[in-house]
Design an enzyme around this catalytic site. Structure first.
Site, PDB file in Angstrom:
ATOM      1  N   HIS A  64       0.961  -1.257  -0.032  1.00  0.00           N
ATOM      2  CA  HIS A  64       0.021  -0.014   0.134  1.00  0.00           C
ATOM      3  C   HIS A  64       0.964   1.197   0.017  1.00  0.00           C
ATOM      4  O   HIS A  64       2.064   1.186   0.005  1.00  0.00           O
ATOM      5  CB  HIS A  64      -0.993  -0.003   1.148  1.00  0.00           C
ATOM      6  CG  HIS A  64      -0.374   0.051   2.458  1.00  0.00           C
ATOM      7  ND1 HIS A  64       0.401  -0.893   3.086  1.00  0.00           N
ATOM      8  CD2 HIS A  64      -0.484   1.190   3.625  1.00  0.00           C
ATOM      9  CE1 HIS A  64       0.870  -0.781   4.155  1.00  0.00           C
ATOM     10  NE2 HIS A  64       0.441   0.420   4.555  1.00  0.00           N
ATOM     11  N   HIS A  66       1.288   3.880   2.229  1.00  0.00           N
ATOM     12  CA  HIS A  66       1.627   4.444   3.277  1.00  0.00           C
ATOM     13  C   HIS A  66       3.266   4.751   3.142  1.00  0.00           C
ATOM     14  O   HIS A  66       3.911   4.055   2.978  1.00  0.00           O
ATOM     15  CB  HIS A  66       1.144   3.744   4.592  1.00  0.00           C
ATOM     16  CG  HIS A  66      -0.282   4.123   5.000  1.00  0.00           C
ATOM     17  ND1 HIS A  66      -0.892   3.530   5.788  1.00  0.00           N
ATOM     18  CD2 HIS A  66      -1.005   5.453   4.644  1.00  0.00           C
ATOM     19  CE1 HIS A  66      -2.325   4.035   6.056  1.00  0.00           C
ATOM     20  NE2 HIS A  66      -2.302   5.098   5.371  1.00  0.00           N
ATOM     21  N   ASP A  68       5.716   4.718   5.788  1.00  0.00           N
ATOM     22  CA  ASP A  68       6.435   3.695   6.082  1.00  0.00           C
ATOM     23  C   ASP A  68       6.657   2.490   5.352  1.00  0.00           C
ATOM     24  O   ASP A  68       7.428   1.413   5.789  1.00  0.00           O
ATOM     25  CB  ASP A  68       5.869   3.354   7.447  1.00  0.00           C
ATOM     26  CG  ASP A  68       4.609   2.639   7.673  1.00  0.00           C
ATOM     27  OD1 ASP A  68       3.825   3.170   7.056  1.00  0.00           O
ATOM     28  OD2 ASP A  68       4.375   1.801   8.377  1.00  0.00           O
ATOM     29  N   HIS A 144      -7.475  -1.818   5.114  1.00  0.00           N
ATOM     30  CA  HIS A 144      -6.770  -1.071   6.348  1.00  0.00           C
ATOM     31  C   HIS A 144      -7.356   0.494   5.666  1.00  0.00           C
ATOM     32  O   HIS A 144      -8.467   0.474   5.179  1.00  0.00           O
ATOM     33  CB  HIS A 144      -5.359  -1.083   5.659  1.00  0.00           C
ATOM     34  CG  HIS A 144      -4.382  -0.285   6.297  1.00  0.00           C
ATOM     35  ND1 HIS A 144      -4.436  -0.115   7.745  1.00  0.00           N
ATOM     36  CD2 HIS A 144      -3.218   0.611   5.915  1.00  0.00           C
ATOM     37  CE1 HIS A 144      -3.388   0.379   8.077  1.00  0.00           C
ATOM     38  NE2 HIS A 144      -2.635   1.008   7.095  1.00  0.00           N
ATOM     39  N   ASP A 214      -0.287  -4.524   6.545  1.00  0.00           N
ATOM     40  CA  ASP A 214      -1.440  -3.892   7.378  1.00  0.00           C
ATOM     41  C   ASP A 214      -2.832  -3.977   6.980  1.00  0.00           C
ATOM     42  O   ASP A 214      -3.204  -3.861   5.866  1.00  0.00           O
ATOM     43  CB  ASP A 214      -1.271  -2.138   7.335  1.00  0.00           C
ATOM     44  CG  ASP A 214       0.236  -1.654   7.376  1.00  0.00           C
ATOM     45  OD1 ASP A 214       1.179  -2.465   7.529  1.00  0.00           O
ATOM     46  OD2 ASP A 214       0.450  -0.399   7.740  1.00  0.00           O
ATOM     47  N   HIS A 272       5.635  -5.621  12.176  1.00  0.00           N
ATOM     48  CA  HIS A 272       5.143  -4.345  12.197  1.00  0.00           C
ATOM     49  C   HIS A 272       4.533  -3.798  13.620  1.00  0.00           C
ATOM     50  O   HIS A 272       3.515  -3.551  13.831  1.00  0.00           O
ATOM     51  CB  HIS A 272       3.906  -4.377  11.090  1.00  0.00           C
ATOM     52  CG  HIS A 272       3.401  -3.043  10.630  1.00  0.00           C
ATOM     53  ND1 HIS A 272       2.494  -2.327  11.349  1.00  0.00           N
ATOM     54  CD2 HIS A 272       3.860  -2.248   9.570  1.00  0.00           C
ATOM     55  CE1 HIS A 272       2.474  -1.028  10.676  1.00  0.00           C
ATOM     56  NE2 HIS A 272       2.941  -1.015   9.711  1.00  0.00           N
TER      57      HIS A 272
END
Length: 309
Positions: A64, A66, A68, A144, A214, A272
């Site tokens: 994805h 994001h 991080d 998510h 996530d 994570h």
């Protein structure tokens, strides 16, 4: 050819780096070919620590968009441009990911000495992201705060193993060995048939790895993963913070263990971790073991795990 199927952890923290961890990144080494999943900040340094070769990296799979999970990618691709010439690298992402990354990379690395490709995925459906003669990588839509997918790496069943003493005894010519490995019987010149099971033994069992980043917990996920030898599943929180997990689209160690148990995984690799736990992460394994009967591993940036048949 090497028969390895190895997982290298480059980063297993969540959004906030800590003295213990950096953001998410994993490399799968399948028979000498490297596949990266996500590329958080610092990934290129741990890539070097693991003594991995960028010239063997052909595919980068993003779960994805994001930060991080992607902020390390521009630097990593730029460094690759200094180290290799020729070949191609494919980034598997969504349409929005292609737009964003092309703009960044065109600005900072406009003259890469290798071809940079994009494979556009639909985050709302299951599909095959990659396939070759030995391996299939399929996606699973996750839940998510932004569109997210997990990846399942599945080996294809190999050829049967020749029993050399039996093929020699029955006079099987070398030109027939590939067909015998493929399951064919051997017909002798006199017309008699030697069954394949006399000439061969079973192929090496196919291995599998699921990478679930996530996601909030949802019971249907386990069936979509199916039985795997190793399941990496995010465990951002412990059970005491399950309300935070639900609000932020993450899972607890117990929820990941439930998915692992219901999917029929052999080994669960936690990952994570929220920064609030970095001084003591023992709770992730302890809580997961309350639910999951198999082996539970605590992740770290030096982890190297060989998946065995």
């Amino acid at each position: 050819m090497s028969n390895n199927f190895t997982i290298h952890t480059l980063g297993c923290g969540s959004a906030k780096p800590t003295p213990a961890h950096q953001p998410s990144s994993t490399v799968v080494d399948h028979r000498g070919r490297l596949f990266m999943i996500d590329c958080g900040e610092g990934a290129q340094r741990t890539f070097q620590y693991h003594r991995l070769k960028p010239t063997r990296l052909g595919h980068i799979f993003l779960t994805h968009l994001h930060g991080d999970h992607v902020f390390g990618l521009p630097g990593f691709v730029g460094t690759m441009g200094l180290q290799q010439e020729g070949g191609a690298v494919t980034i598997h992402t969504f349409k929005e990911g292609e737009r964003i990354l092309k703009e960044i990379l065109d600005y900072f690395s406009p003259h890469l000495p290798f071809e940079l490709k994009f494979n556009i995925l639909d985050p709302n459906k299951e599909e095959v992201a990659y396939e070759d003669h030995a391996l299939t990588v399929r996606t699973i839509p996750l839940r998510h705060r932004v569109p997210t997918v997990g990846y399942v790496f599945e080996e294809k069943e190999g050829l049967r193993h020749i029993k050399r003493e039996m093929t020699d005894f029955h006079g099987v010519p070398v030109s027939m060995l590939n067909k015998i490995k493929g399951g064919a019987d051997f017909v002798k010149p006199d017309g008699s048939i030697v069954p394949n099971e006399i000439l061969t033994s079973s192929p090496t069992p196919a291995r599998s790895y699921a990478h679930i980043s996530d996601t909030a917990y949802f019971p249907e996920l386990a069936a979509k993963i199916g039985p795997v030898d190793l399941l990496l599943h995010e465990t951002t929180y412990l059970d005491s913070h399950k309300a935070d997990a639900a609000e932020r689209g993450h899972s607890t160690a117990k929820q990941a263990a439930t998915v692992a148990r219901d999917a029929g995984a052999k080994v669960l690799l936690t990952t994570h971790y929220s920064s609030r736990y970095y001084k003591d992460e023992s709770g992730f394994v302890a809580e997961a073991k309350e639910i999951f009967p198999g082996e539970v591993l605590l992740n770290n940036e030096r982890l190297v795990y060989d998946i065995k048949p």
